[in-house]
Scaffold this active site. Structure first.
Site, PDB file in Angstrom:
ATOM      1  N   ASP A  67       1.826  -1.679  -2.960  1.00 42.30           N
ATOM      2  CA  ASP A  67       0.776  -2.639  -3.014  1.00 42.30           C
ATOM      3  C   ASP A  67       0.030  -2.805  -1.746  1.00 42.30           C
ATOM      4  O   ASP A  67       0.662  -2.306  -0.753  1.00 42.30           O
ATOM      5  CB  ASP A  67       1.441  -3.980  -3.441  1.00 42.30           C
ATOM      6  N   HIS A 138       9.433 -10.552  -9.378  1.00 36.28           N
ATOM      7  CA  HIS A 138       8.380  -9.471  -9.313  1.00 36.28           C
ATOM      8  C   HIS A 138       8.826  -8.388  -8.714  1.00 36.28           C
ATOM      9  O   HIS A 138       9.891  -8.212  -7.875  1.00 36.28           O
ATOM     10  CB  HIS A 138       7.157 -10.033  -8.717  1.00 36.28           C
TER      11      HIS A 138
HETATM   12  C1  F6R Z   1       6.148  -5.395  -1.318  1.00 36.67           C
HETATM   13  C2  F6R Z   1       6.534  -5.894  -2.695  1.00 36.67           C
HETATM   14  C3  F6R Z   1       7.120  -7.157  -3.170  1.00 36.67           C
HETATM   15  C4  F6R Z   1       8.563  -7.142  -2.275  1.00 36.67           C
HETATM   16  C5  F6R Z   1       9.041  -8.512  -2.615  1.00 36.67           C
HETATM   17  C6  F6R Z   1      10.464  -8.693  -1.915  1.00 36.67           C
HETATM   18  O1  F6R Z   1       5.522  -4.162  -0.958  1.00 36.67           O
HETATM   19  O2  F6R Z   1       6.312  -4.920  -3.384  1.00 36.67           O
HETATM   20  O3  F6R Z   1       7.426  -6.968  -4.080  1.00 36.67           O
HETATM   21  O4  F6R Z   1       9.216  -6.044  -2.231  1.00 36.67           O
HETATM   22  O5  F6R Z   1       8.227  -9.635  -2.545  1.00 36.67           O
HETATM   23  O6  F6R Z   1      10.031  -9.097  -0.540  1.00 36.67           O
HETATM   24  P1  F6R Z   1      11.023  -9.360   0.664  1.00 36.67           P
HETATM   25  O7  F6R Z   1      11.712  -8.098   1.092  1.00 36.67           O
HETATM   26  O8  F6R Z   1      10.224  -9.734   1.846  1.00 36.67           O
HETATM   27  O9  F6R Z   1      11.957 -10.589   0.306  1.00 36.67           O
END
Ligand code: F6R
Length: 236
Positions: A67, A138
């Protein structure tokens, strides 16, 4: 689902990096799907070390990121292109022409998404997809919804995600409210998926993903239907 619990974050980084390294060693021209966020940072650091120690060669891989914020140029320090360049791509011998990240600076978001799907298909599909998970379940930026989104698409970020990610921006106003994200279908087409998460605030999402009903209200629950998913979770 294969579930690995680690005692600390270092172990999580090590195990996830080992799975990525094993994929690249077994198939040097692998198509790898990368994620951003705080969780993969240590994994990328570990991969960079392996590269510097001559254990890993990125020269033949093709990459697709999950993304990108919509409305941010790749040169913006909070864009995911910038993140990937800083944390991984700029430190290993990946071929710049084989790096793909949704183009959040393109006016026509629909065309950018369609082109991204075409590029993934032309590359032969994703062999290995690394995922993080949001507190709301998500994956990519596929937020809780009434249905599972299919292909790469333009997303309105939810309040929960805006709150979770605004720490990276100088102000809330500066933070984009939309993103381009691979859809659930794009993610589910990957041949192998590894999802990583740490922290108490992810526990509920992990529990729902593994043991709850398959529902677009918790997008990651769809992974129960995928034949090759490994989850690496560190509760602390
Ligand atoms: C980022 C993505 C998001 C993150 C998720 C967790 O490319 O696709 O789905 O993986 O928001 O983010 P963190 O690791 O910062 O908790």
């Amino acid at each position: 689902m294969n579930i690995i619990k680690t005692d600390n974050r270092q172990q999580l980084y090590e195990q996830a990096a080992t799975l990525i390294a094993a994929q690249i060693i077994a198939k040097p021209d692998s198509v790898i799907g990368f994620a951003t966020g705080s969780t993969p940072e240590g994994i990328y650091q570990n991969l960079v070390e392996r590269y510097k120690n001559n254990f890993l060669d990125f020269s033949a891989i093709t990459s697709f990121n999950l993304d990108e914020y919509y409305g941010l140029a790749g040169s913006h320090p909070q864009s995911y292109r910038y993140y990937m360049q800083e944390k991984l791509f700029g430190q290993v011998n990946i071929n710049a022409e084989k790096i793909h990240i949704p183009d959040g600076s393109r006016k026509d978001a629909g065309a950018a998404c369609q082109d991204y799907e075409k590029q993934m298909a032309q590359a032969g599909g994703i062999d290995f997809q690394l995922l993080g998970i949001g507190r709301n379940g998500h994956i990519g930026f596929n937020e809780p919804a009434e249905f599972f989104p299919g292909d790469t698409h333009l997303v309105d970020l939810t309040e929960d995600t805006l709150q979770a990610n605004q720490r990276f921006f100088a102000s809330r106003e500066e933070m984009p409210t939309q993103a381009l994200s691979m859809g659930i279908k794009s993610i589910m087409k990957a041949r192998k998926i590894v999802l990583v998460a740490f922290g108490e605030d992810k526990r509920e999402a992990i529990e729902g993903m593994v043991n709850g009903p398959i529902t677009p209200q918790l997008p990651a629950s769809v992974l129960q239907l995928h034949p090759d998913v490994t989850i690496i979770y560190c509760p602390v």
